[in-house]
Design an enzyme around this catalytic site. Structure first.
Site, short mmCIF file in Angstrom:
data_model
loop_
_atom_site.label_atom_id
_atom_site.label_comp_id
_atom_site.label_asym_id
_atom_site.label_seq_id
_atom_site.Cartn_x
_atom_site.Cartn_y
_atom_site.Cartn_z
N ASP A 249 0.88 -1.16 0.00
CA ASP A 249 0.00 0.00 0.00
C ASP A 249 0.92 1.21 0.00
O ASP A 249 1.56 1.51 1.00
CB ASP A 249 -0.90 0.00 1.23
CG ASP A 249 -1.87 1.18 1.26
OD1 ASP A 249 -1.57 2.22 0.62
OD2 ASP A 249 -2.91 1.08 1.94
N VAL A 250 1.01 1.89 -1.13
CA VAL A 250 2.02 2.95 -1.28
C VAL A 250 1.79 4.12 -0.34
O VAL A 250 2.70 4.94 -0.14
CB VAL A 250 2.10 3.44 -2.73
CG1 VAL A 250 2.55 2.33 -3.65
CG2 VAL A 250 0.77 4.05 -3.20
N TYR B 43 -6.76 14.65 -8.98
CA TYR B 43 -5.77 13.96 -9.81
C TYR B 43 -4.79 14.95 -10.42
O TYR B 43 -3.57 14.72 -10.41
CB TYR B 43 -6.48 13.17 -10.90
CG TYR B 43 -5.58 12.25 -11.68
CD1 TYR B 43 -5.22 11.01 -11.17
CD2 TYR B 43 -5.08 12.61 -12.93
CE1 TYR B 43 -4.39 10.15 -11.87
CE2 TYR B 43 -4.25 11.76 -13.64
CZ TYR B 43 -3.91 10.53 -13.11
OH TYR B 43 -3.08 9.70 -13.82
N LYS C 29 -0.63 15.11 -9.74
CA LYS C 29 0.37 14.91 -10.79
C LYS C 29 1.22 16.17 -11.02
O LYS C 29 2.40 16.06 -11.38
CB LYS C 29 -0.33 14.47 -12.08
CG LYS C 29 -1.01 13.11 -11.98
CD LYS C 29 -0.03 11.99 -11.56
CE LYS C 29 -0.68 10.62 -11.58
NZ LYS C 29 0.25 9.54 -11.24
N THR D 219 -6.09 1.50 -21.21
CA THR D 219 -6.10 0.55 -20.11
C THR D 219 -7.41 0.74 -19.36
O THR D 219 -8.09 1.77 -19.53
CB THR D 219 -4.93 0.79 -19.14
OG1 THR D 219 -5.14 2.04 -18.46
CG2 THR D 219 -3.59 0.81 -19.87
#
Length: 249
Positions: A50-51, A143, A147, A178
Site C-alpha cells: 500500500d504505497v 488527480y 500529478k 487501459t
C-alpha cells in the site's frame, strides 16, 4: 514496480522480465500480482504494498533486497483516479485519497528506496505522472493536483540524489488504452476516455501500454545516463491541440 498488476504496470513488468531483470511487483491486488509473479517464475516476486503506508514501503524494500540482493530501479507507477466532479462538489475524502496514493505514495517510495539504491551504488527512479500534470483539466482537480506535485517532487529528488548516482525522471502519459482510462473510476459511471476523442490528435489513436513501456526501458537504461530531472510527455500530440487534417496538409 508499484501498481505492477495494473494495465500499464503489467506491460512494464513483462518487458523488464523479458530484458532479464529481476522484478518485484508491488500492489494491493494479491490475486493478480501473485498470479503474474507465478507466471514469470523465479525472477519475479509479488509483495503486498500500500504505497500510502510507511511500514508497507519498508517491508517491500526489505523483501526486494532479501530476494534479489539489491534494488537498482524504482518505478512509481501506482495511481488512482477520482470520479469526475467540480471542485465544489469534490468530497474531502476523495481529495485525500487521491493525494495519499498518487503523491504521498511517490514521496514515500523515493524516501524509502533512496538508501537501498545508494547501497546498490546508484540506479534510477521513474515517476509515472500524467499529461494532467502539465495543464488543468476540469472535473479532475485531485488527480491534476497530485500529478502537478509529482513534477516538483521529481525535480527535487533529482537534485538531492544526483551525486549518489541516482537519476530521477518523470513520464507523462496521455490517454492510454487501459481499464484506468476506459472504465469508470470508483463512484463514477463515466470513464476518462469519454472526455478524449483521439480524432484531433496528431497521432490519431489512444496510447498503448507498450508505448509507455518503451520509454520507461530507455529511461532506466545506460542510454539515459545523462538524463535526470526530466519530463517526457508521451501523448500522441494531445497537448499540442488539434492537428491539421490530412487533406489540408
Amino acid at each position: 514496480m508499484t501498481g505492477g498488476a495494473g494495465g500499464q504496470g503489467t506491460s512494464h513488468v513483462r518487458a523488464l522480465h523479458a530484458e532479464g531483470a529481476n522484478v518485484v511487483i508491488g500492489g494491493i491486488d494479491a490475486e493478480r500480482g501473485a498470479g503474474l509473479a507465478a507466471e514469470l517464475g523465479s525472477a519475479a516476486r509479488f509483495v503486498r504494498l500500500d504505497v500510502s503506508e510507511d511500514e508497507s514501503w519498508v517491508a517491500a524494500i526489505e523483501e526486494t533486497e532479501k530476494a534479489f540482493g539489491a534494488l537498482t530501479v524504482l518505478v512509481n507507477n501506482a495511481g488512482v483516479q477520482n470520479p469526475p466532479a467540480l471542485i465544489e462538489s469534490t468530497h474531502r475524502a476523495t481529495w485525500s485519497r487521491i493525494l495519499d496514493v498518487n503523491l504521498t505514495g511517490t514521496f514515500l517510495g523515493i524516501k524509502t528506496a533512496a538508501p537501498a539504491l545508494r547501497r546498490a551504488g546508484g540506479g534510477a527512479i521513474v515517476n509515472i505522472a500524467s499529461t494532467m500534470g502539465i495543464g488543468g483539466t476540469a472535473y479532475y482537480a485531485p488527480y491534476v493536483a497530485s500529478k502537478w506535485a509529482v513534477r516538483g517532487l521529481t525535480q527535487t529528488a533529482a537534485l538531492e540524489l544526483g551525486r549518489d548516482n541516482i537519476r530521477v525522471n518523470a513520464i507523462h502519459p496521455g490517454v492510454v488504452a487501459t481499464p484506468f482510462i476506459t472504465e469508470p473510476a470508483a463512484g463514477s459511471d463515466t470513464p476518462i476516455a469519454d472526455f478524449y476523442s483521439p480524432e484531433p490528435f496528431a497521432i490519431p489513436r489512444l496510447g498503448q501500454p507498450a508505448d509507455i513501456t518503451a520509454l520507461l526501458l530507455f529511461l532506466i537504461s545506460p542510454h539515459a545516463a545523462f538524463i535526470t530531472g526530466a519530463e517526457y510527455v508521451i501523448d500522441g500530440g494531445l497537448l499540442l491541440g488539434p492537428a491539421l487534417p490530412k487533406e489540408a496538409a
